[in-house]
Design a protein around this motif. Structure first.
Motif, mmCIF file in Angstrom:
data_model
loop_
_atom_site.group_PDB
_atom_site.id
_atom_site.type_symbol
_atom_site.label_atom_id
_atom_site.label_comp_id
_atom_site.label_asym_id
_atom_site.label_seq_id
_atom_site.Cartn_x
_atom_site.Cartn_y
_atom_site.Cartn_z
ATOM 1 N N ALA A 78 -8.359 117.787 59.192
ATOM 2 C CA ALA A 78 -7.701 118.721 58.784
ATOM 3 C C ALA A 78 -8.415 119.664 57.642
ATOM 4 O O ALA A 78 -8.292 121.012 57.503
ATOM 5 C CB ALA A 78 -6.383 118.288 58.132
ATOM 6 N N ASP A 79 -9.063 118.846 56.724
ATOM 7 C CA ASP A 79 -9.877 119.591 55.728
ATOM 8 C C ASP A 79 -10.965 120.376 56.225
ATOM 9 O O ASP A 79 -11.286 121.496 55.898
ATOM 10 C CB ASP A 79 -10.595 118.667 54.719
ATOM 11 C CG ASP A 79 -9.272 118.056 53.781
ATOM 12 O OD1 ASP A 79 -8.326 118.686 53.571
ATOM 13 O OD2 ASP A 79 -9.627 117.125 53.195
ATOM 14 N N PHE A 80 -11.579 119.831 57.465
ATOM 15 C CA PHE A 80 -12.782 120.590 57.774
ATOM 16 C C PHE A 80 -12.234 121.811 58.810
ATOM 17 O O PHE A 80 -12.896 122.773 58.856
ATOM 18 C CB PHE A 80 -13.532 119.599 59.058
ATOM 19 C CG PHE A 80 -14.701 120.106 59.430
ATOM 20 C CD1 PHE A 80 -15.988 120.483 58.684
ATOM 21 C CD2 PHE A 80 -15.053 120.368 60.865
ATOM 22 C CE1 PHE A 80 -16.928 121.152 59.077
ATOM 23 C CE2 PHE A 80 -15.976 120.771 61.367
ATOM 24 C CZ PHE A 80 -17.121 121.345 60.434
ATOM 25 N N SER A 81 -11.192 121.729 59.450
ATOM 26 C CA SER A 81 -10.507 122.594 60.169
ATOM 27 C C SER A 81 -10.454 123.809 59.127
ATOM 28 O O SER A 81 -10.580 125.345 59.672
ATOM 29 C CB SER A 81 -9.339 122.311 60.744
ATOM 30 O OG SER A 81 -8.636 123.283 61.562
ATOM 31 N N ASP A 82 -9.848 123.857 58.098
ATOM 32 C CA ASP A 82 -9.855 124.681 57.271
ATOM 33 C C ASP A 82 -11.284 125.473 56.650
ATOM 34 O O ASP A 82 -11.035 126.339 56.464
ATOM 35 C CB ASP A 82 -8.849 124.243 55.808
ATOM 36 C CG ASP A 82 -7.387 123.805 55.886
ATOM 37 O OD1 ASP A 82 -6.928 124.237 57.253
ATOM 38 O OD2 ASP A 82 -7.033 123.198 55.299
ATOM 39 N N PHE A 83 -12.176 124.275 56.376
ATOM 40 C CA PHE A 83 -13.213 124.773 56.133
ATOM 41 C C PHE A 83 -13.994 125.868 56.921
ATOM 42 O O PHE A 83 -14.592 126.875 56.543
ATOM 43 C CB PHE A 83 -14.290 123.632 55.794
ATOM 44 C CG PHE A 83 -15.570 123.936 55.620
ATOM 45 C CD1 PHE A 83 -15.820 124.450 54.047
ATOM 46 C CD2 PHE A 83 -16.810 124.058 56.377
ATOM 47 C CE1 PHE A 83 -17.480 124.454 53.740
ATOM 48 C CE2 PHE A 83 -18.057 124.187 56.071
ATOM 49 C CZ PHE A 83 -18.379 124.491 54.861
ATOM 50 N N ILE A 84 -13.882 125.578 58.459
ATOM 51 C CA ILE A 84 -14.540 126.239 59.463
ATOM 52 C C ILE A 84 -13.788 127.722 59.811
ATOM 53 O O ILE A 84 -14.137 128.683 59.753
ATOM 54 C CB ILE A 84 -14.823 125.682 60.874
ATOM 55 C CG1 ILE A 84 -13.511 124.975 61.516
ATOM 56 C CG2 ILE A 84 -15.792 124.742 60.755
ATOM 57 C CD1 ILE A 84 -13.929 124.317 62.719
ATOM 58 N N GLY A 85 -12.535 127.710 59.671
ATOM 59 C CA GLY A 85 -11.558 128.705 59.854
ATOM 60 C C GLY A 85 -11.882 129.449 60.945
ATOM 61 O O GLY A 85 -11.952 128.610 62.229
ATOM 62 N N ASN A 86 -12.108 130.705 61.435
ATOM 63 C CA ASN A 86 -12.760 131.258 62.756
ATOM 64 C C ASN A 86 -14.085 131.514 62.596
ATOM 65 O O ASN A 86 -14.531 132.609 63.494
ATOM 66 C CB ASN A 86 -11.595 132.399 62.863
ATOM 67 C CG ASN A 86 -12.094 133.441 61.999
ATOM 68 O OD1 ASN A 86 -12.530 133.419 60.705
ATOM 69 N ND2 ASN A 86 -11.057 134.506 61.973
ATOM 70 N N SER A 87 -14.883 130.886 61.808
ATOM 71 C CA SER A 87 -16.451 131.269 61.853
ATOM 72 C C SER A 87 -17.243 130.805 63.030
ATOM 73 O O SER A 87 -16.470 129.901 63.896
ATOM 74 C CB SER A 87 -17.090 130.327 60.907
ATOM 75 O OG SER A 87 -16.511 130.590 59.396
ATOM 76 N N SER A 88 -18.051 131.459 63.648
ATOM 77 C CA SER A 88 -19.004 131.051 64.444
ATOM 78 C C SER A 88 -19.622 129.739 64.400
ATOM 79 O O SER A 88 -20.088 129.640 63.099
ATOM 80 C CB SER A 88 -20.096 132.160 64.944
ATOM 81 O OG SER A 88 -19.412 133.478 65.165
ATOM 82 N N LEU A 89 -19.877 128.843 65.004
ATOM 83 C CA LEU A 89 -20.356 127.468 65.005
ATOM 84 C C LEU A 89 -21.770 127.241 65.800
ATOM 85 O O LEU A 89 -22.054 127.672 66.719
ATOM 86 C CB LEU A 89 -19.202 126.601 65.367
ATOM 87 C CG LEU A 89 -18.145 126.600 64.743
ATOM 88 C CD1 LEU A 89 -16.981 125.695 65.531
ATOM 89 C CD2 LEU A 89 -18.188 126.483 63.066
ATOM 90 N N VAL A 90 -22.403 126.601 65.306
ATOM 91 C CA VAL A 90 -23.990 126.179 65.627
ATOM 92 C C VAL A 90 -24.124 124.533 65.519
ATOM 93 O O VAL A 90 -23.674 123.977 64.450
ATOM 94 C CB VAL A 90 -25.116 126.831 65.007
ATOM 95 C CG1 VAL A 90 -26.351 126.305 65.397
ATOM 96 C CG2 VAL A 90 -24.917 128.251 65.259
ATOM 97 N N ALA A 91 -24.514 123.992 66.445
ATOM 98 C CA ALA A 91 -24.875 122.619 66.492
ATOM 99 C C ALA A 91 -25.869 122.424 67.263
ATOM 100 O O ALA A 91 -26.405 123.190 68.291
ATOM 101 C CB ALA A 91 -23.851 121.547 66.801
ATOM 102 N N HIS A 92 -26.882 121.256 67.361
ATOM 103 C CA HIS A 92 -28.132 120.948 68.029
ATOM 104 C C HIS A 92 -27.491 119.998 69.137
ATOM 105 O O HIS A 92 -26.983 118.833 68.872
ATOM 106 C CB HIS A 92 -29.063 120.233 67.256
ATOM 107 C CG HIS A 92 -30.448 120.276 67.849
ATOM 108 N ND1 HIS A 92 -31.189 121.426 67.879
ATOM 109 C CD2 HIS A 92 -31.347 119.513 68.250
ATOM 110 C CE1 HIS A 92 -32.318 121.030 68.560
ATOM 111 N NE2 HIS A 92 -32.333 120.097 68.897
ATOM 112 N N ASN A 93 -27.436 120.329 70.376
ATOM 113 C CA ASN A 93 -26.924 119.674 71.580
ATOM 114 C C ASN A 93 -25.295 119.824 71.193
ATOM 115 O O ASN A 93 -24.468 118.859 71.252
ATOM 116 C CB ASN A 93 -27.474 118.121 71.595
ATOM 117 C CG ASN A 93 -26.798 117.702 72.863
ATOM 118 O OD1 ASN A 93 -26.367 118.200 73.838
ATOM 119 N ND2 ASN A 93 -26.805 116.260 72.842
ATOM 120 N N ALA A 94 -24.811 121.065 71.170
ATOM 121 C CA ALA A 94 -23.745 121.484 70.702
ATOM 122 C C ALA A 94 -22.726 120.911 71.723
ATOM 123 O O ALA A 94 -21.459 120.839 71.052
ATOM 124 C CB ALA A 94 -23.653 123.151 70.742
ATOM 125 N N SER A 95 -22.761 120.740 73.134
ATOM 126 C CA SER A 95 -21.821 120.396 73.701
ATOM 127 C C SER A 95 -21.041 118.914 73.528
ATOM 128 O O SER A 95 -20.118 118.549 73.601
ATOM 129 C CB SER A 95 -22.397 120.074 75.364
ATOM 130 O OG SER A 95 -23.481 119.094 75.461
#
Length: 206
Positions: A78-95
């Motif tokens: 729940a806290d992390f959802s607030d942190f990311i908001g509607n930002s674009s996201l990046v991850a390594h091996n994102a799937s």
């Protein structure tokens, strides 16, 4: 059109490979990039409600004792959802990370409506000469400084963020007239390997 250097880069450590098989997140690490500068960080262990295997303990360095004292997945996500908001996201091996993010947010009945890009897929196009495209190999290939810690979420997110900036830098150096948007990076990751030049020239012509 959103700037490719203003994103949130994230990494999950988990109890296994598949949320569909009941696996849960046990750590989230993320860094917020704004105009290519890290401006915020998020890191938290989370208790999945069951014991993790000795393999996962050894692989991540996260023990059952550490998790027993951590807040629940529900609280952390729940806290992390607030942190990311509607930002674009990046991850390594994102799937992989996207599957777990969506599964954990679904448990909270929180919608997932942000965009993901994969630094691994993009690195295959931009750094085809690398021995392989695992994070550790690419960190060495691009001379990113690190403290030798892998498979902890914040350390991996920090290294992925530095790798992401190296990818943007390489594209900008090679094609100075190119506007490197987040949407362009998403399109680039879907191009056939070896087709980077053709793709970029097409972008420059439009």
């Amino acid at each position: 059109m959103s700037h490719a250097d203003t994103v949130i880069v994230l990494d999950f450590e988990t109890t296994g490979l598949s949320p569909q098989q009941g696996d849960r997140a046990i750590e989230i690490g993320a860094v917020k990039l704004e105009n290519g500068i890290i401006t915020d960080r998020f890191q938290q262990l989370m208790n999945p409600g069951f014991r993790v295997t000795s393999f996962i303990e050894q692989y991540t360095g996260i023990s059952n004792e550490m998790l027993s004292q951590a807040p629940s997945c529900k609280t952390v996500m729940a806290d992390f959802s607030d942190f990311i908001g509607n930002s674009s996201l990046v991850a390594h091996n994102a799937s992989f990370d996207q599957r777990f993010l969506i599964a954990e947010l679904n448990r909270l009945h929180r919608p997932f409506n942000t965009s993901f890009a994969c630094s691994m897929l993009i690195a295959r196009r931009v750094f085809p000469e690398a021995a392989n495209h695992q994070l550790g190999t690419l960190v060495a290939h691009t001379n990113i400084e690190h403290d030798g810690v892998f498979h902890r979420a914040l350390a991996d997110a920090e290294m992925t963020a530095q790798l992401w900036l190296k990818l943007l830098q390489k594209l900008q150096q090679q094609w100075p007239a190119l506007t490197v948007s987040f949407e362009l990076m998403q399109q680039l990751q879907q191009q056939p390997k070896g087709a980077l030049d053709r793709f970029i020239k097409r972008q420059l012509a439009t």
